[in-house]
Enzyme design. Structure first.
Site, PDB file in Angstrom:
ATOM      1  N   GLU A  36      28.003 -12.052  -0.211  1.00 48.22           N
ATOM      2  CA  GLU A  36      27.359 -11.218  -1.228  1.00 48.22           C
ATOM      3  C   GLU A  36      26.891 -12.096  -2.392  1.00 48.22           C
ATOM      4  O   GLU A  36      27.612 -13.013  -2.801  1.00 48.22           O
ATOM      5  CB  GLU A  36      28.409 -10.209  -1.714  1.00 48.22           C
ATOM      6  CG  GLU A  36      27.977  -9.258  -2.790  1.00 48.22           C
ATOM      7  CD  GLU A  36      29.146  -8.360  -3.214  1.00 48.22           C
ATOM      8  OE1 GLU A  36      28.941  -7.137  -3.275  1.00 48.22           O
ATOM      9  OE2 GLU A  36      30.254  -8.865  -3.483  1.00 48.22           O
ATOM     10  N   HIS A  38      26.458 -13.551  -5.890  1.00 48.00           N
ATOM     11  CA  HIS A  38      27.325 -13.594  -7.069  1.00 48.00           C
ATOM     12  C   HIS A  38      26.601 -14.310  -8.202  1.00 48.00           C
ATOM     13  O   HIS A  38      27.150 -15.219  -8.832  1.00 48.00           O
ATOM     14  CB  HIS A  38      28.657 -14.272  -6.747  1.00 48.00           C
ATOM     15  CG  HIS A  38      29.663 -13.368  -6.083  1.00 48.00           C
ATOM     16  ND1 HIS A  38      29.551 -12.972  -4.778  1.00 48.00           N
ATOM     17  CD2 HIS A  38      30.787 -12.757  -6.557  1.00 48.00           C
ATOM     18  CE1 HIS A  38      30.575 -12.167  -4.471  1.00 48.00           C
ATOM     19  NE2 HIS A  38      31.337 -12.026  -5.538  1.00 48.00           N
ATOM     20  N   ASP A  47      33.808 -13.928  -2.590  1.00 46.77           N
ATOM     21  CA  ASP A  47      34.892 -12.976  -2.279  1.00 46.77           C
ATOM     22  C   ASP A  47      35.789 -13.528  -1.175  1.00 46.77           C
ATOM     23  O   ASP A  47      37.021 -13.432  -1.257  1.00 46.77           O
ATOM     24  CB  ASP A  47      34.319 -11.623  -1.845  1.00 46.77           C
ATOM     25  CG  ASP A  47      33.734 -10.830  -3.003  1.00 46.77           C
ATOM     26  OD1 ASP A  47      33.854 -11.274  -4.159  1.00 46.77           O
ATOM     27  OD2 ASP A  47      33.148  -9.756  -2.739  1.00 46.77           O
ATOM     28  N   HIS A 122      37.053  -7.561  -1.525  1.00 44.54           N
ATOM     29  CA  HIS A 122      35.729  -6.989  -1.829  1.00 44.54           C
ATOM     30  C   HIS A 122      35.918  -5.484  -1.963  1.00 44.54           C
ATOM     31  O   HIS A 122      36.251  -4.796  -0.995  1.00 44.54           O
ATOM     32  CB  HIS A 122      34.773  -7.358  -0.682  1.00 44.54           C
ATOM     33  CG  HIS A 122      33.427  -6.716  -0.693  1.00 44.54           C
ATOM     34  ND1 HIS A 122      32.468  -7.012  -1.637  1.00 44.54           N
ATOM     35  CD2 HIS A 122      32.863  -5.830   0.167  1.00 44.54           C
ATOM     36  CE1 HIS A 122      31.350  -6.314  -1.355  1.00 44.54           C
ATOM     37  NE2 HIS A 122      31.570  -5.590  -0.280  1.00 44.54           N
ATOM     38  N   GLU A 124      34.271  -2.789  -2.074  1.00 38.23           N
ATOM     39  CA  GLU A 124      33.617  -1.785  -1.234  1.00 38.23           C
ATOM     40  C   GLU A 124      34.286  -1.607   0.132  1.00 38.23           C
ATOM     41  O   GLU A 124      34.017  -0.635   0.841  1.00 38.23           O
ATOM     42  CB  GLU A 124      32.130  -2.135  -1.026  1.00 38.23           C
ATOM     43  CG  GLU A 124      31.255  -1.973  -2.257  1.00 38.23           C
ATOM     44  CD  GLU A 124      31.240  -3.195  -3.166  1.00 38.23           C
ATOM     45  OE1 GLU A 124      32.212  -3.981  -3.170  1.00 38.23           O
ATOM     46  OE2 GLU A 124      30.241  -3.364  -3.892  1.00 38.23           O
ATOM     47  N   HIS A 176      31.673  -8.217 -11.872  1.00 42.54           N
ATOM     48  CA  HIS A 176      31.110  -8.820 -10.662  1.00 42.54           C
ATOM     49  C   HIS A 176      30.374 -10.086 -11.066  1.00 42.54           C
ATOM     50  O   HIS A 176      29.484 -10.049 -11.896  1.00 42.54           O
ATOM     51  CB  HIS A 176      30.137  -7.877  -9.937  1.00 42.54           C
ATOM     52  CG  HIS A 176      29.541  -8.523  -8.727  1.00 42.54           C
ATOM     53  ND1 HIS A 176      30.247  -8.721  -7.557  1.00 42.54           N
ATOM     54  CD2 HIS A 176      28.330  -9.076  -8.511  1.00 42.54           C
ATOM     55  CE1 HIS A 176      29.491  -9.357  -6.676  1.00 42.54           C
ATOM     56  NE2 HIS A 176      28.322  -9.587  -7.234  1.00 42.54           N
ATOM     57  N   GLU A 181      35.730 -13.578 -11.763  1.00 44.23           N
ATOM     58  CA  GLU A 181      35.323 -14.378 -10.604  1.00 44.23           C
ATOM     59  C   GLU A 181      34.879 -15.784 -11.011  1.00 44.23           C
ATOM     60  O   GLU A 181      35.143 -16.753 -10.297  1.00 44.23           O
ATOM     61  CB  GLU A 181      34.231 -13.659  -9.820  1.00 44.23           C
ATOM     62  CG  GLU A 181      34.762 -12.398  -9.170  1.00 44.23           C
ATOM     63  CD  GLU A 181      33.848 -11.866  -8.091  1.00 44.23           C
ATOM     64  OE1 GLU A 181      34.130 -12.106  -6.919  1.00 44.23           O
ATOM     65  OE2 GLU A 181      32.836 -11.218  -8.437  1.00 44.23           O
TER      66      GLU A 181
HETATM   67 ZN    ZN Z   1      33.031 -10.877  -5.772  1.00 47.13          ZN
HETATM   68 MN    MN Z   2      32.315  -8.184  -3.671  1.00 44.34          MN
END
Ligand code: ZN
Ligand code: MN
Length: 263
Positions: A36, A38, A47, A122, A124, A176, A181
């Site tokens: 994904e 970032h 992630d 993650h 989701e 995010h 992170e």
């Molecule tokens: Zn992430």
């Molecule tokens: Mn994620």
């Protein structure tokens, strides 16, 4: 629980006899990540990289085995990962994730594993992991099977979160490619953080709903949902240590003893 001293914890580095000797008594951790975007400063695998390293640290403490990380996750949501409109974000459907996780869990159970941690990296993925675990139970799992599902950040106590953010923890809503992170990746893999690309971006808030198809300006074009510029390796180490301690405590509490009927 007796502390084990095994230093080889990655399933992929064990031979079959080594794995066979440990799988029945050891906890097995299955990390689930994503591929994904970032933002411009963190890698697409953020992630998966974070959840795998946390799994490894937890496993070293518990003598657990870490199954190979699932590097793909469920579709990115606009308000938690920027959404599916970005290049690089490579997601699987809910059905795919459910079946992959179910198949892996069933294989681990066939090998003799009875204490499994599904470690989510993650946001989701959550309900699809829930569904996969239920399919395993519905199919008639061994009575002594215990599965713990947890998002790796969840055991971090509020006091630690408040210390890790310069102005106190603002909540998870816009986290995010942001402070957590960036800090954790600076601690774990500074070689992968493009420091010169870290710039202030983000939104004050997002509406509490989604509109499909996603408008191109619903989230910042950078893919960063809130300010990453004050992330530090020190904050990352604090968060990591706290998450690992918290996960070890939860796992020991919930999976530390095997039901007496079992063995
Ligand atoms: Zn992430
Ligand atoms: Mn994620």
């Amino acid at each position: 629980m007796t502390q084990r001293t095994d230093t080889r914890v990655l399933m992929q580095e064990l031979t079959r006899p080594e794995y066979e000797a440990r799988v029945g008594d050891s906890i097995v951790i299955l990390p689930v990540g994503s591929t994904e975007q970032h933002g411009p400063h963190l890698p697409l695998g953020s992630d998966a990289i974070q959840v795998e390293e946390i799994a490894r640290r937890v496993a070293l403490r518990l003598g657990a085995i870490v199954a190979p990380t699932i590097p793909y996750g469920y579709r990115s949501a606009p308000r938690s990962g920027g959404g599916e409109i970005f290049s690089g974000t490579t997601s699987v459907t809910g059905q795919t994730l459910i079946l992959v996780v179910r198949d892996i869990l069933q294989a681990l159970i066939r090998h003799g594993s009875r204490r499994i941690v599904v470690l989510d990296g993650h946001y989701e993925n959550n309900m699809f992991l829930h569904e996969a675990i239920h399919l395993v139970l519905d199919a008639g799992a061994p009575p002594d099977l215990r599965i713990l599902k947890i998002l790796w950040v969840d055991p971090i106590p509020t006091e630690t979160l408040d210390r890790a953010w310069p102005d106190g923890f603002p909540g998870w809503a816009l986290e995010h490619a942001a402070h957590l992170e960036t800090s954790v990746m600076l601690a774990l893999r500074p070689d992968l953080v493009r420091r010169e690309e870290i710039r202030e971006d983000g939104v004050e808030s997002l509406p509490p709903y989604d509109v499909y198809p996603q408008a191109p300006d619903f989230v910042p074009a950078s893919g960063v949902l809130s300010d990453p510029t004050r992330g530090t390796a020190e904050a990352g180490e604090l968060l990591l240590a706290s998450a690992v301690d918290g996960l070890v405590a939860v796992i020991e509490r919930e999976l530390g003893t095997v039901p007496s009927a079992a063995r």
